[in-house]
Design a protein around this motif. Structure first.
Motif, short mmCIF file in Angstrom:
data_model
loop_
_atom_site.label_atom_id
_atom_site.label_comp_id
_atom_site.label_asym_id
_atom_site.label_seq_id
_atom_site.Cartn_x
_atom_site.Cartn_y
_atom_site.Cartn_z
N PRO A 179 5.53 -4.85 5.10
CA PRO A 179 4.47 -5.87 5.09
C PRO A 179 3.22 -5.35 4.39
O PRO A 179 2.76 -4.23 4.68
CB PRO A 179 4.17 -6.11 6.58
N THR A 180 2.68 -6.14 3.47
CA THR A 180 1.44 -5.75 2.78
C THR A 180 0.57 -6.99 2.56
O THR A 180 1.04 -8.12 2.65
CB THR A 180 1.69 -5.15 1.38
N GLY B 157 -0.06 3.86 -2.18
CA GLY B 157 0.23 3.92 -0.74
C GLY B 157 1.32 2.92 -0.38
O GLY B 157 2.31 3.26 0.28
N LYS C 258 -2.29 5.74 7.28
CA LYS C 258 -3.70 5.49 6.97
C LYS C 258 -4.31 4.56 8.00
O LYS C 258 -5.44 4.72 8.41
CB LYS C 258 -3.83 4.90 5.57
N ALA D 165 -8.26 8.34 0.30
CA ALA D 165 -7.06 7.58 0.69
C ALA D 165 -6.97 6.33 -0.17
O ALA D 165 -7.96 5.61 -0.34
CB ALA D 165 -7.15 7.21 2.16
N MET D 166 -5.79 6.08 -0.72
CA MET D 166 -5.63 4.86 -1.52
C MET D 166 -5.82 3.63 -0.63
O MET D 166 -5.38 3.62 0.52
CB MET D 166 -4.24 4.82 -2.15
P1 AMP Z 1 -2.48 -3.44 3.53
O1 AMP Z 1 -1.99 -4.12 2.31
O2 AMP Z 1 -3.78 -2.75 3.36
O3 AMP Z 1 -2.41 -4.33 4.75
O4 AMP Z 1 -1.44 -2.28 3.82
C1 AMP Z 1 -0.07 -2.52 3.93
C2 AMP Z 1 0.60 -1.28 4.44
O5 AMP Z 1 0.36 -0.21 3.52
C3 AMP Z 1 0.08 -0.82 5.81
O6 AMP Z 1 1.18 -0.35 6.57
C4 AMP Z 1 -0.84 0.30 5.45
O7 AMP Z 1 -0.97 1.27 6.47
C5 AMP Z 1 -0.13 0.91 4.24
N1 AMP Z 1 -1.05 1.69 3.43
C6 AMP Z 1 -2.23 1.28 2.91
N2 AMP Z 1 -2.83 2.29 2.25
C7 AMP Z 1 -2.01 3.37 2.37
C8 AMP Z 1 -2.07 4.72 1.91
N3 AMP Z 1 -3.10 5.17 1.19
N4 AMP Z 1 -1.05 5.54 2.22
C9 AMP Z 1 0.00 5.09 2.95
N5 AMP Z 1 0.11 3.83 3.41
C10 AMP Z 1 -0.88 2.98 3.12
#
Ligand code: AMP
Length: 288
Positions: free
Chosen positions: A32-33, A40, A154, A188-189
């Motif tokens: 999920p994103t 990341g 993260k 951190a990305m």
């Molecule tokens: P987001 O799109 O920000 O909701 O992130 C989606 C997923 O990507 C979540 O599980 C986050 O924890 C993971 N995530 C975001 N940034 C990083 C990162 N720099 N390294 C590893 N996982 C990441």
């Protein structure tokens, strides 16, 4: 590897496609994103690719996890770019639903983890945030029906909250944690890094520099939480473009506050850098 993955907008289509994968004996991984994919996200997808026969990524900017006045409207969106990047790491299917698919008109159900896990760190600073995260993930888990779902360390607190939800509701999905992916200078990305000016981008590196300094202190025997945390706070507060929101040392499983580093712990920070609210953490294992 490669080819642009299929992009689907409805749960019914996704369920059909995932059902076919399952029927041919493949395990299903879900990532999920909220899109605006970076390294990341791609690390989660690569891990899912390595461990699962069929990989689904969702791209959905979830309105319920943004507190009022937060950056929902201006959150970066780039579905075409996301599909291309996801294809490069072998994602089979992208589920990019419209808001009404995830939150059908007239819906009345939220999923909320309560208690200590959500009452600390980001919880009090972002009212309703974790309720939005658990609600959308519960819905996505039901819609996709994955065996494993991949999340980044993260967002450490989010990971623990989701593990709690899955356990409490007996949702048949394994939550897999993936280490934080960083830029070369340690930042951190994050999709929110795109909000940073060049100066702010440089200043933002203080978060990981401060966490790394504390890690080194812990490795050389510092066990006092106040000493470790105040070292981090002072370093971050010394950077004029960065406004620290919190720096805290907590038990890595329960998020209980620690007076001493006497067990596995997470040292977590949140700070505003210009318009971007950034978070970061390191997990510290005391040795000796
Ligand atoms: P987001 O799109 O920000 O909701 O992130 C989606 C997923 O990507 C979540 O599980 C986050 O924890 C993971 N995530 C975001 N940034 C990083 C990162 N720099 N390294 C590893 N996982 C990441």
């Amino acid at each position: 590897m490669g080819g642009t993955p299929q992009v689907m907008a409805t749960a019914a289509e996704v369920r059909k496609r995932v059902g076919r994968a399952r029927a041919s004996g493949e395990s299903v991984g879900l990532v999920p994103t909220m899109g605006a994919l970076h390294g990341g996200h791609l690390a989660l997808m690569e891990r899912a690719r390595a461990e699962c026969g069929y990989v689904v990524a969702t791209v959905f900017v979830n309105p319920t996890q943004f507190p009022p006045g937060d950056d929902f409207e201006r959150y970066p969106r780039d579905l075409d770019g996301d599909a291309r990047k996801a294809g490069e790491v072998g994602v089979d299917l992208i589920f990019a639903p419209p808001v009404g698919e995830v939150y059908p008109p007239g819906d009345c159900t939220f999923v909320e983890v309560t208690g200590p896990l959500v009452e600390c760190l980001c919880g009090p600073h972002r009212p309703g945030h974790f309720r939005g995260v658990t609600t959308v993930c519960a819905r996505l888990f039901n819609m996709v029906g994955a065996d494993r779902a991949y999340f980044g360390e993260k967002d450490y607190q989010q990971l623990l909250v989701l593990k709690q939800m899955v356990r409490d509701l007996s949702i048949p999905v394994e939550i897999v944690a993936v280490p934080t992916v960083r830029e070369r200078d340690g930042l951190a990305m994050s999709s929110r890094n795109s909000y940073l000016s060049a100066e702010e981008r440089e200043a933002a590196t203080v978060l990981y520099r401060a966490l790394s300094a504390a890690e080194r202190e812990a490795a050389s025997g510092e066990r006092d939480a106040v000493a470790l945390v105040s070292g981090v706070s002072e370093m971050i507060e010394g950077e004029p473009l960065v406004e620290l929101q919190y720096a805290e040392l907590r038990d890595a499983e329960t998020l209980d506050e620690l007076a001493r580093l006497d067990r596995r712990a997470v040292l977590a920070v949140a700070a505003f850098v210009g318009k971007a609210r950034l978070i970061d953490n390191v997990v510290i294992e005391p040795r000796g």
